[in-house]
Design a protein around this motif. Structure first.
Motif, PDB file in Angstrom:
ATOM      1  N   GLN A   1       0.873  -1.161  -0.230  1.00 13.33           N
ATOM      2  CA  GLN A   1      -0.005   0.020  -0.040  1.00 13.33           C
ATOM      3  C   GLN A   1       0.828   1.227  -0.209  1.00 13.33           C
ATOM      4  OE1 GLN A   1      -0.407   2.229   3.075  1.00 13.33           O
ATOM      5  NE2 GLN A   1      -1.429   3.735   1.745  1.00 13.33           N
ATOM      6  N   ALA A   2       1.861   1.249   0.725  1.00  9.84           N
ATOM      7  CA  ALA A   2       2.954   2.307   0.737  1.00  9.84           C
ATOM      8  C   ALA A   2       3.577   2.545  -0.624  1.00  9.84           C
ATOM      9  CB  ALA A   2       3.741   1.993   1.824  1.00  9.84           C
ATOM     10  N   VAL A   3       3.925   1.593  -1.123  1.00 13.61           N
ATOM     11  CA  VAL A   3       4.557   1.781  -2.466  1.00 13.61           C
ATOM     12  C   VAL A   3       3.536   2.301  -3.518  1.00 13.61           C
ATOM     13  CG1 VAL A   3       5.682   0.344  -4.298  1.00 13.61           C
ATOM     14  CG2 VAL A   3       6.215   0.013  -2.128  1.00 13.61           C
ATOM     15  N   VAL A   4       2.396   1.749  -3.467  1.00 18.65           N
ATOM     16  CA  VAL A   4       1.439   1.860  -4.553  1.00 18.65           C
ATOM     17  C   VAL A   4       1.004   3.565  -4.439  1.00 18.65           C
ATOM     18  CG1 VAL A   4      -1.102   1.946  -5.178  1.00 18.65           C
ATOM     19  CG2 VAL A   4       0.222  -0.134  -4.884  1.00 18.65           C
ATOM     20  N   GLY A   5       0.858   3.986  -3.015  1.00 15.34           N
ATOM     21  CA  GLY A   5       0.541   5.426  -2.704  1.00 15.34           C
ATOM     22  C   GLY A   5       1.651   6.323  -3.207  1.00 15.34           C
ATOM     23  N   PHE A   6       2.948   5.991  -2.921  1.00 14.36           N
ATOM     24  CA  PHE A   6       4.067   6.583  -3.137  1.00 14.36           C
ATOM     25  C   PHE A   6       4.309   6.750  -4.890  1.00 14.36           C
ATOM     26  CE2 PHE A   6       8.627   7.380  -4.532  1.00 14.36           C
ATOM     27  CZ  PHE A   6       8.951   8.358  -4.026  1.00 14.36           C
TER      28      PHE A   6
ATOM     29  N   LEU B   1       1.789   6.573  -6.844  1.00 12.19           N
ATOM     30  CA  LEU B   1       0.492   7.246  -7.583  1.00 12.19           C
ATOM     31  C   LEU B   1       1.120   8.898  -7.180  1.00 12.19           C
ATOM     32  CD1 LEU B   1      -2.350   5.364  -6.479  1.00 12.19           C
ATOM     33  CD2 LEU B   1      -1.392   5.965  -8.736  1.00 12.19           C
ATOM     34  N   LEU B   2       1.542   9.186  -6.006  1.00  9.54           N
ATOM     35  CA  LEU B   2       2.036  10.821  -5.719  1.00  9.54           C
ATOM     36  C   LEU B   2       3.001  11.014  -6.868  1.00  9.54           C
ATOM     37  CD1 LEU B   2       2.053  13.006  -3.950  1.00  9.54           C
ATOM     38  CD2 LEU B   2       3.739  11.813  -2.807  1.00  9.54           C
ATOM     39  N   GLU B   3       3.815  10.196  -7.051  1.00 10.28           N
ATOM     40  CA  GLU B   3       5.086  10.483  -8.213  1.00 10.28           C
ATOM     41  C   GLU B   3       4.488  10.763  -9.339  1.00 10.28           C
ATOM     42  OE1 GLU B   3       8.163  11.509  -7.425  1.00 10.28           O
ATOM     43  OE2 GLU B   3       7.587  11.338  -5.466  1.00 10.28           O
ATOM     44  N   VAL B   4       3.547  10.062 -10.073  1.00  7.99           N
ATOM     45  CA  VAL B   4       3.051   9.985 -11.267  1.00  7.99           C
ATOM     46  C   VAL B   4       2.161  11.304 -11.383  1.00  7.99           C
ATOM     47  CG1 VAL B   4       1.275   9.023 -12.862  1.00  7.99           C
ATOM     48  CG2 VAL B   4       2.892   7.693 -11.828  1.00  7.99           C
ATOM     49  N   VAL B   5       1.279  11.642 -10.440  1.00  5.17           N
ATOM     50  CA  VAL B   5       0.621  13.103 -10.141  1.00  5.17           C
ATOM     51  C   VAL B   5       1.628  14.286 -10.408  1.00  5.17           C
ATOM     52  CG1 VAL B   5      -0.590  14.402  -8.904  1.00  5.17           C
ATOM     53  CG2 VAL B   5      -1.433  11.889  -9.317  1.00  5.17           C
TER      54      VAL B   5
END
Length: 51
Positions: free
Chosen positions: A30-35, A37-41
Motif C-alpha cells: 500500500q505504501a509503494v502504491v501510494g508513493f 501514484l503521488l510521483e505520477v501525479v
C-alpha cells in the motif's frame, strides 16, 4: 513533516498490533502504491503528457 511520519508510524503500529505481523506485506504494498501514484501525479503536473 515529522508529524506525518509519526502518524504513519502510529497507524502501522496499530494495524500490526490489531491484525498481527502478517499484515506487514500489505502495508508495504500500500505504501509503494501510494508513493508511486503521488510521483505520477507530480510528474504529470510538472511536465504534462507530451513534452
Amino acid at each position: 513533516m515529522l508529524n506525518a511520519w509519526l502518524m504513519s508510524a502510529v497507524l502501522w503500529g496499530a494495524m500490526i498490533a490489531w491484525l498481527g505481523v502478517g499484515i506487514t506485506p500489505y502495508l508495504v504494498i500500500q505504501a509503494v502504491v501510494g508513493f508511486s501514484l503521488l510521483e505520477v501525479v507530480k510528474h504529470m503536473e510538472h511536465y504534462g503528457m507530451v513534452r
